[in-house]
Design an enzyme around this catalytic site. Structure first.
Site, PDB file in Angstrom:
ATOM      1  CG  HIS A   1      -1.787   1.163   1.396  1.00 17.52           C
ATOM      2  ND1 HIS A   1      -3.112   1.141   1.044  1.00 17.52           N
ATOM      3  CD2 HIS A   1      -1.547   2.417   1.879  1.00 17.52           C
ATOM      4  CE1 HIS A   1      -3.645   2.329   1.297  1.00 17.52           C
ATOM      5  NE2 HIS A   1      -2.713   3.121   1.806  1.00 17.52           N
ATOM      6  CD  GLU A   2       1.631   3.676   3.589  1.00 16.79           C
ATOM      7  OE1 GLU A   2       1.983   4.740   3.046  1.00 16.79           O
ATOM      8  OE2 GLU A   2       0.530   3.551   4.164  1.00 16.79           O
TER       9      GLU A   2
ATOM     10  CG  HIS B   1       0.204   6.120  -0.584  1.00 17.86           C
ATOM     11  ND1 HIS B   1      -0.832   6.676  -1.291  1.00 17.86           N
ATOM     12  CD2 HIS B   1      -0.371   5.453   0.459  1.00 17.86           C
ATOM     13  CE1 HIS B   1      -1.985   6.372  -0.714  1.00 17.86           C
ATOM     14  NE2 HIS B   1      -1.737   5.625   0.354  1.00 17.86           N
TER      15      HIS B   1
END
Length: 499
Positions: A146-147, A150
């Site tokens: 997920h990160e 980003h």
């Protein structure tokens, strides 16, 4: 309930960490060196929370952000579309989950709870302690991916990444990226959306990838493991209905439950469900072998109205019922207590006497075990061993053993490797999908907050020209989304712990 030993271990661990941190910070001689040591390693400690941050992965993120800019633009633009759709879909899903929770609160039907797409997970209550490692590793992997989304999306939009980190809150692991806020505020709302939606987009992609791997697992393991030849036993619960000298053992391959063939775990589950919802199966027994066993104890009614005729508490005898061969027109039933293994070994299954007449040259009668309403008798086929005979409620057998579809082709291969891969993939699918849904919710402190703000700035700027009004609209939408998520979590926790 949560195991006391686990709770004590977690609390003792955090108390020891907090006590050591407090003593070192209050020490005159060690305070400066201790705080310097924490700062140099990017560590931050607070009650029930440990956080680590580093810049060592910044070059990796920058390298990923330079790979084929056109493809990355299409990739993160697809993530933008997915994020907007997921934000709307997550709200719908939470509303539906809340309705199902209310329905479950007002009924005793356990099937309603099993239909919920989202459920609160509490280790030790609805998450077995034996599978905690799967849960935490899958959760950490989902958070890192997920990160990563980003970070790469931010660098592609020329937003500086200050660092990447991981944390542990109580027992739950997670990850984060620290973005340079000034750069983030200078780019357009569409660019912001690509960055904010990248996390849930990568969770969705990870979920699909794990699902595809799970689906193709038989292909990947084909050289080492075979499938479709039965369900192999990997664990037998000690003292359960499947345990014992004539029960099931680790390594046995189950190929059938009565007349229901078992080619894998899915067949095993469906066969048990079928047996529990259909009338008891009978067995074709020659009249000649049955006749000497007619003179047994007198039949009597149980409390539920069913008949029994074995009063000696024998573990080898069972009460059977059948229609008297000389009185079939009257449909009068006889009951006899007979040795169960001798009665069912090598016999065909039947529902009526007509089934026996069509498959046997000798005169046969269909005898049916006389059992309580929810109880069933059936044979479990696991060659080359003799049948295991089961008497009880069929779903209980499902919890007595663990099975796998994968049978090793070679003796040196371990039974648990496919089970490990299968279980881990299922956790990744569940947790990565859940993170995609939850982070899409327009809620304070989640990705959904920034996704909603950027979306409103991109779509309402010409309709609502006053920035304060747009922020007010966003605030009330976030308030509603936060209340919806909080209601789901609170009621979900209550359902898990109180019931």
């Amino acid at each position: 309930m949560i195991p006391v030993s686990l709770l004590v271990f977690v609390m003792a661990g955090w108390c020891a960490v907090y006590l050591a941190d407090t003593l070192l910070r209050s020490s005159v001689t060690h305070r400066i060196s201790y705080e310097s040591w924490l700062a140099s390693r990017g560590l931050m400690l607070s009650p029930f929370h440990v956080r680590w941050q580093t810049t060592m992965f910044n070059r990796l993120f920058a390298y990923c952000a330079r790979i084929n800019p056109q493809v990355l633009y299409l990739w993160f633009s697809s993530g933008l579309v997915f994020g907007v759709v997921a934000m709307l879909g997550s709200v719908v899903l939470l509303i539906k989950t809340l309705q199902q929770t209310f329905a479950q609160m007002t009924t005793d039907n356990p099937r309603i709870g099993g239909q919920q797409a989202l459920q609160v997970v509490v280790p030790g209550i609805n998450l077995p302690t034996s599978q905690l490692a799967y849960f935490f590793i899958a959760l950490l992997l989902s958070g890192v991916i997920h990160e990563l989304g980003h970070a790469v999306a931010a660098l592609r939009e020329q937003v500086r990444v200050n660092g990447f980190g991981m944390f542990v809150f109580v027992v739950y692991p997670g990850a984060f990226v620290d973005l340079f806020t000034t750069h983030l505020n200078l780019i357009s709302p569409a660019q912001q959306l690509r960055i904010f939606c990248a996390g849930v987009w990568h969770n969705f992609v990870l979920c699909v990838a794990a699902l595809a791997f799970l689906f193709l697992l038989p292909v990947f393991l084909f050289p080492m493991y075979s499938t479709g030849g039965g369900a192999q036993i990997t664990e037998v619960v000690q003292g359960s209905a499947a345990d014992g000298p004539r029960g099931l053992s680790v390594g046995d391959i189950v190929t059938g439950l009565e007349d229901c063939p078992v080619r894998g775990v899915e067949d095993w589950t469906s066969c048990l469900s079928h047996l529990s919802h259909t009338p008891q199966t009978g067995y074709c027994v020659p009249v000649a072998s049955l006749q000497p066993s007619w003179a047994h104890g007198r039949a009597y009614k149980r409390l539920d109205g069913t008949m029994d005729c074995c009063s000696n508490n024998s573990l080898t005898d069972l009460c059977f019922s059948y229609i008297k061969p000389q009185g079939r027109h009257s449909r009068e039933r006889e009951y006899a207590c007979m040795p169960v293994r001798r009665m069912v070994t090598g016999t065909r299954v039947c529902r009526t006497d007509a089934d026996c007449a069509s498959h046997s040259h000798a005169t046969s009668v269909c005898v049916t075990p006389s059992l309580e309403n929810q109880t069933r008798f059936f044979r479990v086929t696991h060659p080359p061993n003799t049948h295991m005979l089961f008497v009880g409620y069929p779903p209980h057998l499902q919890y007595a053993v663990s099975l796998t579809d994968f049978v090793p082709r070679f003796g040196f291969l371990h039974l648990d490797l496919p089970v490990f891969l299968e279980t881990f993939c299922k956790y990744v699918v569940s947790l990565s999908g859940a993170l995609a849904v939850v982070n899409s919710v327009p809620c304070f402190a989640l990705d959904g907050q920034w996704m909603l703000n950027a979306l409103l700035e991109a779509t309402l700027v010409t309709v609502v020209t006053d920035r304060q009004k747009r922020e007010l609209i966003g605030f009330f939408l976030l308030l509603a989304g936060s209340a919806l998520l909080a209601a789901n979590v609170a009621l979900g926790l209550w359902m898990v712990t109180a019931r």
